[in-house]
Write a protein that holds these residues in place. Structure first.
Motif, PDB file in Angstrom:
ATOM      1  N   CYS A 183       6.825  -0.869  11.753  1.00 57.39           N
ATOM      2  CA  CYS A 183       7.430   0.325  12.341  1.00 57.39           C
ATOM      3  C   CYS A 183       6.959   1.595  11.644  1.00 57.39           C
ATOM      4  O   CYS A 183       6.696   1.611  10.445  1.00 57.39           O
ATOM      5  CB  CYS A 183       8.952   0.237  12.240  1.00 57.39           C
ATOM      6  N   ASN A 184       6.871   2.667  12.436  1.00 53.62           N
ATOM      7  CA  ASN A 184       6.561   3.999  11.913  1.00 53.62           C
ATOM      8  C   ASN A 184       5.224   4.046  11.164  1.00 53.62           C
ATOM      9  O   ASN A 184       5.075   4.712  10.146  1.00 53.62           O
ATOM     10  CB  ASN A 184       7.698   4.490  10.994  1.00 53.62           C
ATOM     11  N   THR A 185       4.241   3.336  11.728  1.00 51.84           N
ATOM     12  CA  THR A 185       2.890   3.347  11.165  1.00 51.84           C
ATOM     13  C   THR A 185       2.048   4.403  11.860  1.00 51.84           C
ATOM     14  O   THR A 185       2.107   4.548  13.081  1.00 51.84           O
ATOM     15  CB  THR A 185       2.228   1.968  11.337  1.00 51.84           C
ATOM     16  N   ASN A 186       1.232   5.118  11.078  1.00 60.13           N
ATOM     17  CA  ASN A 186       0.207   6.016  11.617  1.00 60.13           C
ATOM     18  C   ASN A 186      -1.156   5.401  11.357  1.00 60.13           C
ATOM     19  O   ASN A 186      -1.494   5.128  10.187  1.00 60.13           O
ATOM     20  CB  ASN A 186       0.272   7.395  10.959  1.00 60.13           C
ATOM     21  N   LEU A 187      -1.924   5.183  12.425  1.00 57.38           N
ATOM     22  CA  LEU A 187      -3.292   4.689  12.293  1.00 57.38           C
ATOM     23  C   LEU A 187      -4.222   5.871  12.559  1.00 57.38           C
ATOM     24  O   LEU A 187      -4.382   6.294  13.698  1.00 57.38           O
ATOM     25  CB  LEU A 187      -3.546   3.558  13.278  1.00 57.38           C
ATOM     26  N   VAL A 188      -4.816   6.419  11.515  1.00 57.46           N
ATOM     27  CA  VAL A 188      -5.604   7.639  11.632  1.00 57.46           C
ATOM     28  C   VAL A 188      -7.041   7.275  11.992  1.00 57.46           C
ATOM     29  O   VAL A 188      -7.792   6.752  11.168  1.00 57.46           O
ATOM     30  CB  VAL A 188      -5.536   8.467  10.337  1.00 57.46           C
ATOM     31  N   SER A 194       3.645   3.091   6.885  1.00 58.94           N
ATOM     32  CA  SER A 194       2.320   3.337   6.304  1.00 58.94           C
ATOM     33  C   SER A 194       1.508   4.307   7.146  1.00 58.94           C
ATOM     34  O   SER A 194       1.612   4.331   8.368  1.00 58.94           O
ATOM     35  CB  SER A 194       1.540   2.016   6.169  1.00 58.94           C
ATOM     36  N   THR A 195       0.676   5.091   6.450  1.00 54.52           N
ATOM     37  CA  THR A 195      -0.327   5.912   7.108  1.00 54.52           C
ATOM     38  C   THR A 195      -1.684   5.355   6.709  1.00 54.52           C
ATOM     39  O   THR A 195      -2.096   5.468   5.543  1.00 54.52           O
ATOM     40  CB  THR A 195      -0.210   7.385   6.708  1.00 54.52           C
ATOM     41  N   ILE A 196      -2.364   4.730   7.663  1.00 56.50           N
ATOM     42  CA  ILE A 196      -3.592   3.989   7.386  1.00 56.50           C
ATOM     43  C   ILE A 196      -4.802   4.877   7.690  1.00 56.50           C
ATOM     44  O   ILE A 196      -4.993   5.303   8.827  1.00 56.50           O
ATOM     45  CB  ILE A 196      -3.646   2.697   8.231  1.00 56.50           C
ATOM     46  N   VAL A 197      -5.574   5.134   6.659  1.00 56.20           N
ATOM     47  CA  VAL A 197      -6.781   5.956   6.818  1.00 56.20           C
ATOM     48  C   VAL A 197      -8.052   5.183   6.488  1.00 56.20           C
ATOM     49  O   VAL A 197      -9.159   5.664   6.765  1.00 56.20           O
ATOM     50  CB  VAL A 197      -6.691   7.222   5.946  1.00 56.20           C
ATOM     51  N   ARG A 204       2.215   4.066   1.388  1.00 56.29           N
ATOM     52  CA  ARG A 204       3.371   4.956   1.340  1.00 56.29           C
ATOM     53  C   ARG A 204       3.724   5.187  -0.122  1.00 56.29           C
ATOM     54  O   ARG A 204       3.418   4.360  -0.994  1.00 56.29           O
ATOM     55  CB  ARG A 204       4.560   4.346   2.094  1.00 56.29           C
ATOM     56  N   SER A 205       4.393   6.267  -0.406  1.00 59.06           N
ATOM     57  CA  SER A 205       4.781   6.588  -1.783  1.00 59.06           C
ATOM     58  C   SER A 205       5.897   5.656  -2.245  1.00 59.06           C
ATOM     59  O   SER A 205       6.729   5.203  -1.457  1.00 59.06           O
ATOM     60  CB  SER A 205       5.273   8.039  -1.875  1.00 59.06           C
ATOM     61  N   LYS A 206       5.916   5.407  -3.548  1.00 62.92           N
ATOM     62  CA  LYS A 206       6.980   4.600  -4.130  1.00 62.92           C
ATOM     63  C   LYS A 206       8.291   5.370  -4.052  1.00 62.92           C
ATOM     64  O   LYS A 206       8.364   6.558  -4.343  1.00 62.92           O
ATOM     65  CB  LYS A 206       6.650   4.275  -5.586  1.00 62.92           C
ATOM     66  N   GLN A 207       9.348   4.679  -3.673  1.00 66.86           N
ATOM     67  CA  GLN A 207      10.650   5.316  -3.521  1.00 66.86           C
ATOM     68  C   GLN A 207      11.227   5.727  -4.874  1.00 66.86           C
ATOM     69  O   GLN A 207      11.180   4.977  -5.840  1.00 66.86           O
ATOM     70  CB  GLN A 207      11.615   4.357  -2.803  1.00 66.86           C
TER      71      GLN A 207
END
Length: 456
Positions: A403-408, A423-426, A438-441
């Motif tokens: 969920c809430n993934t960006n595939l750039v 995740s934002t996948i580049v 993603r950044s560590k919480q």
């Protein structure tokens, strides 16, 4: 014998109150003039000339795919003048020409064929279509002697006896080409309107002892469109005709009165169509399809056993056993595989989606090639546009997109991969990998109190 057709399409149509040429107004999703052209083709008339005038370039643009020729009527000086403008098209031809109106889209192919057959069978120089109506007020009357037509008399010129005639001229004709050309040279505009009338050709032929016949048909087929009200009436008639055809072929329409199907649409048997559906263009729908209420499908192929709910599908293909919607948007050049799931508020643009792949909700996939057996979590976005160019994303088989993934784009996600939610996948993801981007919480203790944001 050689046969051809003229279609009169030069008028603007002042009563329809539009900047668009009258013949380009649509009935059941298709321009009226294109209805007439396509009907000519179904009647096996290949050589067609359209007489254009007002909005000529636009008419040519909208009919360009029909493989026809054109004649130009720069001034609209009557129906006879319109046909005179097509003399160059007719010169040197021997055979029969039909003359039809571009604003009369309800004529049937079998009627056209019967018109030509009647013309040949009776050795006529001209044959016209007529209709028997209860109230012929305003129409030209057909005066007969048995099978032969003696003359056509306009309403205002009728004698008391002629006013009792209820056979009206439908303004659709079939002529021997050489006889028509000879008669056109003798046409006069010596009348109050200063116009040349094609009906006068009938009188010229009769004065020369030539045989003129008439074929009486259902008035509904002869209806011309001169106003928005008549446009609506033609729409209702043709829609009913189209819907009845599909029901006779085994399609179930829950409410034909609120189902809108274009003339060129093909639908397989045992398909069920609920109210509010609009099906347009060259759409082909298979068997055992269920279209729940309120979808629009245009120029698309829907395979067998598909279910669609309240969605828009344009210039695309849906594979067998797939479900779409509710509220999905399948944009042009998309191909959805078999047994796939395209769910609510999903948008697919110019993408290939493999068999058994599930895109269940709130997701955008654009300019992508997606493999089989993939699963997209809620809120996934293929980020295909960098502000200047569109780029492609490739996703392999058996991939899971959290969920809430960006595939750039451009990016490749290979077979058997997992993308962690958020995740934002580049960068590319190799086969068998889990990608987490993603950044560590961090949880900051006491921050709310420190900022004075506690609700009291």
């Amino acid at each position: 014998m050689y046969k051809c057709a003229l279609i009169l399409a030069a008028g603007q149509g002042t009563r329809i109150k539009s900047n668009l040429p009258k013949v380009l107004h649509k009935v059941c999703g298709k321009e009226m003039v294109n209805h007439v052209i396509d009907t000519m083709r179904k009647a096996e008339i290949d050589d067609i000339n359209v007489i254009i005038g007002k909005g000529a370039e636009l008419v040519k643009e909208k009919t360009a795919s029909r493989n026809i020729s054109y004649s130009l009527q720069e001034e609209q000086l009557g129906t006879g003048h319109a046909v005179k403008c097509a003399v160059d098209f007719l010169k040197g031809k021997k055979g029969v020409v039909g003359v039809f109106a571009g604003d009369a889209p309800l004529i049937k192919p079998e009627t056209i064929q019967k018109l030509f057959e009647t013309h040949y069978k009776n050795n006529n120089e001209a044959t016209l279509l007529s209709s028997i109506v209860q109230d012929p007020t305003g129409y030209g009357r057909v005066v007969r002697d048995g099978e032969e037509v003696l003359k056509i008399v306009e309403h205002k010129d009728c004698t008391e006896e002629e006013l009792k005639i209820n056979e009206m001229n439908a303004a659709i004709y079939c002529f021997d080409i050489e006889s028509l050309l000879n008669s056109l040279e003798k046409l006069s505009n010596d009348n109050k309107q200063g116009e040349y009338y094609l009906t006068d050709v009938i009188g010229i032929l009769k004065n020369e002892g030539k045989r003129v016949g008439a074929l009486s048909i259902d008035y509904e087929e002869t209806i011309g469109v001169n106003s928005r009200v008549q446009l609506s009436e033609a729409e209702n008639i043709l829609r009913k005709r189209i819907n009845n055809r599909h029901m006779e072929n085994g399609v179930k329409l829950i409410d034909p009165n609120s189902t809108y199907i274009g003339d060129d649409v093909e639908i397989g048997r045992d398909t069920v169509i609920y109210p509010g559906n609009v099906i347009e263009g060259n759409t082909k729908i298979g068997e055992n399809v269920v279209l729940y209420p309120n979808s629009r499908i245009s120029n698309s192929t829907i395979s067998n056993n598909v279910e669609i709910q309240s969605s828009v599908i344009i210039d695309s293909k849906i594979g067998e056993g797939t479900t779409v919607g509710p509220f999905a948007y399948i944009r042009p050049e998309s191909v959805i595989g078999n047994n796939a799931r395209i769910g609510d508020f999903v948008e697919i643009k110019k993408s290939n989606i493999g068999d058994n792949t599930k895109v269940s909700h709130l997701t955008y996939i654009g300019d992508a090639n997606v493999g089989e057996n993939c699963n997209f979590g809620c809120g996934t976005v293929v980020v295909n546009y960098d502000g200047k160019k569109k780029h492609t994303t490739t996703i392999g088989n058996n991939s899971f997109i959290g969920c809430n993934t960006n595939l750039v784009s451009p990016v490749t996600v290979e077979d058997n991969t997992y993308i962690a939610a958020g995740s934002t996948i580049v960068n590319d993801v190799k086969k068998g990998e889990l990608a987490i981007a993603r950044s560590k919480q961090r949880n900051i203790e006491g921050w709310v109190d420190k900022k004075g944001l506690t609700n009291k």
